[in-house]
Each structure stands twice: as C-alpha cells, then as structure tokens.
Design a protein around this motif. Structure first.
Motif, mmCIF file in Angstrom:
data_model
loop_
_atom_site.group_PDB
_atom_site.id
_atom_site.type_symbol
_atom_site.label_atom_id
_atom_site.label_comp_id
_atom_site.label_asym_id
_atom_site.label_seq_id
_atom_site.Cartn_x
_atom_site.Cartn_y
_atom_site.Cartn_z
ATOM 1 N N GLY A 68 42.387 9.105 41.725
ATOM 2 C CA GLY A 68 41.270 9.336 42.650
ATOM 3 C C GLY A 68 39.996 8.574 42.309
ATOM 4 O O GLY A 68 39.334 8.025 43.197
ATOM 5 N N THR A 115 43.497 8.265 45.884
ATOM 6 C CA THR A 115 43.539 9.730 45.790
ATOM 7 C C THR A 115 44.965 10.194 46.112
ATOM 8 O O THR A 115 45.813 9.393 46.525
ATOM 9 N N ASP A 116 45.208 11.491 45.927
ATOM 10 C CA ASP A 116 46.577 11.994 46.053
ATOM 11 C C ASP A 116 47.201 11.674 47.414
ATOM 12 O O ASP A 116 46.597 11.909 48.460
ATOM 13 N N GLY A 128 37.102 12.371 36.809
ATOM 14 C CA GLY A 128 36.875 12.914 38.152
ATOM 15 C C GLY A 128 36.182 14.267 38.088
ATOM 16 O O GLY A 128 35.279 14.573 38.880
ATOM 17 N N GLY A 143 32.896 13.403 43.734
ATOM 18 C CA GLY A 143 33.043 11.982 43.393
ATOM 19 C C GLY A 143 32.645 11.045 44.524
ATOM 20 O O GLY A 143 31.773 10.177 44.346
ATOM 21 N N HIS A 195 50.983 7.792 40.401
ATOM 22 C CA HIS A 195 49.675 7.149 40.593
ATOM 23 C C HIS A 195 49.747 5.683 40.142
ATOM 24 O O HIS A 195 49.208 4.791 40.787
ATOM 25 N N HIS A 236 53.766 13.143 38.836
ATOM 26 C CA HIS A 236 52.571 12.755 39.593
ATOM 27 C C HIS A 236 51.792 11.607 38.924
ATOM 28 O O HIS A 236 51.295 10.702 39.610
ATOM 29 N N ASN A 259 36.383 4.669 43.362
ATOM 30 C CA ASN A 259 34.939 4.496 43.155
ATOM 31 C C ASN A 259 34.514 3.031 43.253
ATOM 32 O O ASN A 259 35.061 2.167 42.559
ATOM 33 N N ASP A 298 32.720 15.530 39.693
ATOM 34 C CA ASP A 298 32.656 16.759 40.501
ATOM 35 C C ASP A 298 31.663 17.768 39.925
ATOM 36 O O ASP A 298 30.948 18.441 40.668
ATOM 37 N N SER A 331 41.653 10.602 37.327
ATOM 38 C CA SER A 331 41.703 11.505 38.474
ATOM 39 C C SER A 331 40.894 12.755 38.167
ATOM 40 O O SER A 331 40.119 12.791 37.211
ATOM 41 N N GLY A 332 41.102 13.788 38.984
ATOM 42 C CA GLY A 332 40.363 15.033 38.778
ATOM 43 C C GLY A 332 40.856 15.788 37.554
ATOM 44 O O GLY A 332 40.121 16.549 36.934
ATOM 45 N N ASP A 342 29.338 8.541 44.702
ATOM 46 C CA ASP A 342 29.588 7.118 44.954
ATOM 47 C C ASP A 342 28.669 6.631 46.082
ATOM 48 O O ASP A 342 28.008 5.591 45.977
HETATM 49 O O1 KG4 Z 1 43.986 11.650 42.092
HETATM 50 P P1 KG4 Z 1 43.200 12.699 42.795
HETATM 51 O O2 KG4 Z 1 43.152 12.687 44.299
HETATM 52 O O3 KG4 Z 1 43.679 14.133 42.390
HETATM 53 C C1 KG4 Z 1 44.089 14.490 41.122
HETATM 54 O O4 KG4 Z 1 45.266 14.227 40.789
HETATM 55 O O5 KG4 Z 1 43.203 15.014 40.403
HETATM 56 O O6 KG4 Z 1 41.718 12.625 42.210
HETATM 57 C C2 KG4 Z 1 40.702 13.444 42.693
HETATM 58 C C3 KG4 Z 1 39.424 13.117 41.945
HETATM 59 C C4 KG4 Z 1 38.279 14.072 42.243
HETATM 60 O O7 KG4 Z 1 37.684 14.451 41.023
HETATM 61 C C5 KG4 Z 1 37.338 13.228 43.087
HETATM 62 O O8 KG4 Z 1 35.982 13.595 42.973
HETATM 63 C C6 KG4 Z 1 37.576 11.853 42.524
HETATM 64 O O9 KG4 Z 1 38.969 11.799 42.318
HETATM 65 N N1 KG4 Z 1 37.162 10.792 43.460
HETATM 66 C C7 KG4 Z 1 36.138 9.946 43.204
HETATM 67 C C8 KG4 Z 1 36.017 9.116 44.343
HETATM 68 N N2 KG4 Z 1 36.975 9.488 45.248
HETATM 69 C C9 KG4 Z 1 37.678 10.513 44.682
HETATM 70 N N3 KG4 Z 1 35.339 9.832 42.131
HETATM 71 C C10 KG4 Z 1 34.393 8.880 42.170
HETATM 72 N N4 KG4 Z 1 34.194 8.067 43.231
HETATM 73 C C11 KG4 Z 1 34.976 8.134 44.324
HETATM 74 N N5 KG4 Z 1 34.795 7.316 45.360
#
Ligand code: KG4
Ligand code: ZN
Length: 338
Positions: free
Chosen positions: A275, A306-307, A167, A184, A114, A110, A279, A171, A140-141, A188
């Motif tokens: 993810g 994002t994923d 992330g 997130g 990314h 994964h 931002n 959150d 990411s998260g 934003d």
């Molecule tokens: O990559 P992802 O979809 O999943 C993982 O692999 O973790 O990342 C998700 C993370 C979450 O913590 C979410 O709040 C954050 O990405 N995220 C953001 C934004 N869009 C998603 N954080 C800050 N600003 C954003 N616009």
C-alpha cells in the motif's frame, strides 16, 4: 491457457480478479468506508463487510472479464497473513466455490503476492519485469520488510520493522492530526502543498537492516501536544507542512536501509510493493535512485499497490503451472513468513 479467479479478503478490502495466464482480465475492489471514523480497521466490522461484499465483487470480476464461472480453471485465495475473521470469509468462499465448480483450489501468501504483483501484465503491452535476484521493499499497513527475492517462491526477509509498520505510521500520524482512516493517501495529498523541511522528528537508530517507527510516531505525538498547548489551531494551520515533514522522514528512514541492503547484497534491481508504494514521495525517491545510484527501479502500477485480488490470481497462476494445489482442509493463518 489458464483462467484463474483470485480472492483477497485479508484486511479491509474485498477484492476479486480474473487473470488469463499473467494477463489481467479484471480486478474488482470494494473498499470498506465503515472504518473511516475509527482511525483504523475494526476487525469484526471488516469481516461482516466482507460477507456482504464477497458475492457481488466476485460477480463483478467475472462480468468485467467477460467470462462465465464455468470457464475458470482454478480459484486462488489469500490464506494469510491478515485478520483471521476477514481471511475466513475469503477462504470459506474460495473453498466452497472451487468445490462447487470442481476445480483446483490454490492458497496464496499475501506478502508474496504483493511482490509478485510486478509480474502482472496488461493485454497487448510488453512488461519489463525484474530479474532474479532482486530486492523488494514491501511496505503496507501491517508490514515493512526488505525482501531478497531469489525466485517466484524463494524469498528471504533480510530486514523488517521491530515495531510499527510504515503504513501504520502514516495512519497513526493522520489519526493524531484528526484525519480519517486510512491516513496514508490523505497525508500524501496534503504533503504536496507542504514544506518537507518545516519540522524535524526523531529518526530511529536500529542496527542492521531492520526498521523501527514507534519512536517517530511518539516524537510526532509529543511535538503536537506541546504545540497545541500554546496554539489550539496549530494542526489546522500547519497540516500541509506537518504531512510533508512526516512523509519526508518516513521515506528517508525507508530509503536509508534499502540503500544499505542494495550495497550489502550487490543488487541494483530494486522494487517496491504494498500500500505505501502508492505514495508519490516514495515513488519519486525511488525514481531518483536510477540516476543517483544506477538502480533499475520497479514501481508497480497504482492499482496493484494497495490490496487487490489481481496479485492473488497472478500468484495463483504461478502455482497452477507447477500443480501446487491446496486441499479443502486449509484454514487461514493470521501470521506467517513469506
Ligand atoms: O497493502 P495495503 O493495502 O494493506 C495491507 O496489507 O496492510 O496497505 C495499506 C496501507 C495503509 O496503511 C495506507 O495508509 C497505506 O497503505 N497507503 C499509503 C498510500 N496509499 C495507501 N501510504 C502513504 N501514501 C499513500 N499514497
Ligand atoms: Zn496488503
């Protein structure tokens, strides 16, 4: 020509996508609203939702791509890292589908995916891709890493968080402010109307290229706890300034180490992924580095931050052309490097 179906189910998004070589044909994503009120992903609920979503999402991806399943050349799936119960759904589906269609199965990491999302192209459009070696801040998260990308599958993590991910920090800050998950994107949005200099929070002091975010989160929590003692409406009245200040601090911390890494490794091809790369503040900060430090900056299209399964299918394609296939014994892994 190769048509690859990608399947992603590592966390709380069920996604399926079709790639024709490196060109995207479809990318279907089902988000799981079930976690909103819990302030984070509930693993058991996530795997149940994946079970409900997987067949309709694959069906949608094939339909959007305008192809029949019999035309597929291989199935790529996320084997890890992620939530085991969630990964099991995608892995089991991918294995069964590949077996049924009698086509190769390809496992994908994964975190590599990314980063390789930067190589997905749109039909009829020329794509400007980073040259190797480049640096990628993967945020990411679950992860915060600075990766030295030497080749498609030759990557080295040169800096990472020793506690919370970026992330996760967004959150958790949102949760502290009573906002739903994932926080997130909401922070934003709120930050656009706030003053990034309104409040100051403790910045970490970690040596080298590593990160730490748990102190910042605690500083935010204690700051609000003190303010709420004297004014119960403090969060409601300051949520834009709080969001802007928190976002500003997270980005400042991220950029500081990224700049150090670029200097140390003499690299000016710099990408962001994951993810948090959605931002707007981080995207702006990166863009500024073009002028300030002469970086060549690579920011993925919003839909591949994002994923998503497009990045899984793309990574699958790069393995497909090298005949790197996986057998039916593959089981998911929750943790694992890139
Ligand atoms: O990559 P992802 O979809 O999943 C993982 O692999 O973790 O990342 C998700 C993370 C979450 O913590 C979410 O709040 C954050 O990405 N995220 C953001 C934004 N869009 C998603 N954080 C800050 N600003 C954003 N616009
Ligand atoms: Zn991810």
């Amino acid at each position: 020509m190769a048509l690859i179906l990608g399947i992603e189910s590592s966390c709380d998004d069920t996604s399926a996508a079709v790639i024709e070589n490196t060109v995207i044909r479809s990318n279907a994503v089902a988000n799981q609203a079930v976690h909103e009120k819990f302030g984070g992903v509930v693993p058991e609920l996530a795997s149940r939702a994946h079970q409900q979503n997987i067949i309709p999402v694959v069906h949608q991806a094939l339909q959007l791509a305008g192809i029949d399943k019999s035309q597929l050349d291989a199935i790529a799936f996320t084997r890890g890292p992620g939530l085991l119960g969630s990964l099991l759904v995608g892995t089991s589906f991918a294995k069964a589908f590949a077996l049924g269609l009698n086509i190769p199965l390809i496992e994908v990491n994964h975190m590599q995916a990314h980063i390789l999302a930067h190589f997905i192209s749109y039909p009829g459009k020329d794509l400007i891709v980073p040259d190797f070696p480049f640096l990628c801040l993967t945020v990411s998260g679950g992860h915060t890493q600075i990766v030295l990308v030497k080749d498609y599958f030759l990557m080295e993590v040169i800096g990472k968080t020793i506690d919370d991910a970026a992330g996760e920090t967004f959150d958790k800050a949102a949760k502290i402010m009573g906002l739903p998950y994932p926080g997130g994107p909401i922070i934003d949005q709120l930050a656009r109307d706030g003053d990034p200099g309104a409040f100051e929070f403790a910045e970490p002091r970690v040596p080298g290229l590593d990160y730490s975010f748990s102190g910042l989160k605690t500083s935010f929590l204690y700051f609000l706890r003190d303010k709420l003692k004297v004014d119960a409406d403090f969060i409601e009245q300051n949520k834009c300034d709080l969001s802007a200040s928190m976002q500003y601090t997270i980005i400042k911390v991220l950029m500081k180490k990224l700049k150090m890494a670029a200097e140390k490794h003499h690299i000016n091809q710099i990408a962001i992924a994951g993810g948090v790369s959605a931002n707007s503040g981080l995207r702006k900060s990166m863009a500024q580095m073009k002028g300030e430090l002469g970086w060549e900056v690579f920011i993925p299209p919003f839909e591949f931050t994002t994923d998503n399964a497009a990045m899984i299918a793309l990574t699958g394609y790069f393995k497909f052309i090298e005949n790197k296939f996986t057998d039916q014994k593959a089981s998911p892994y929750a943790r694992g490097g890139i």
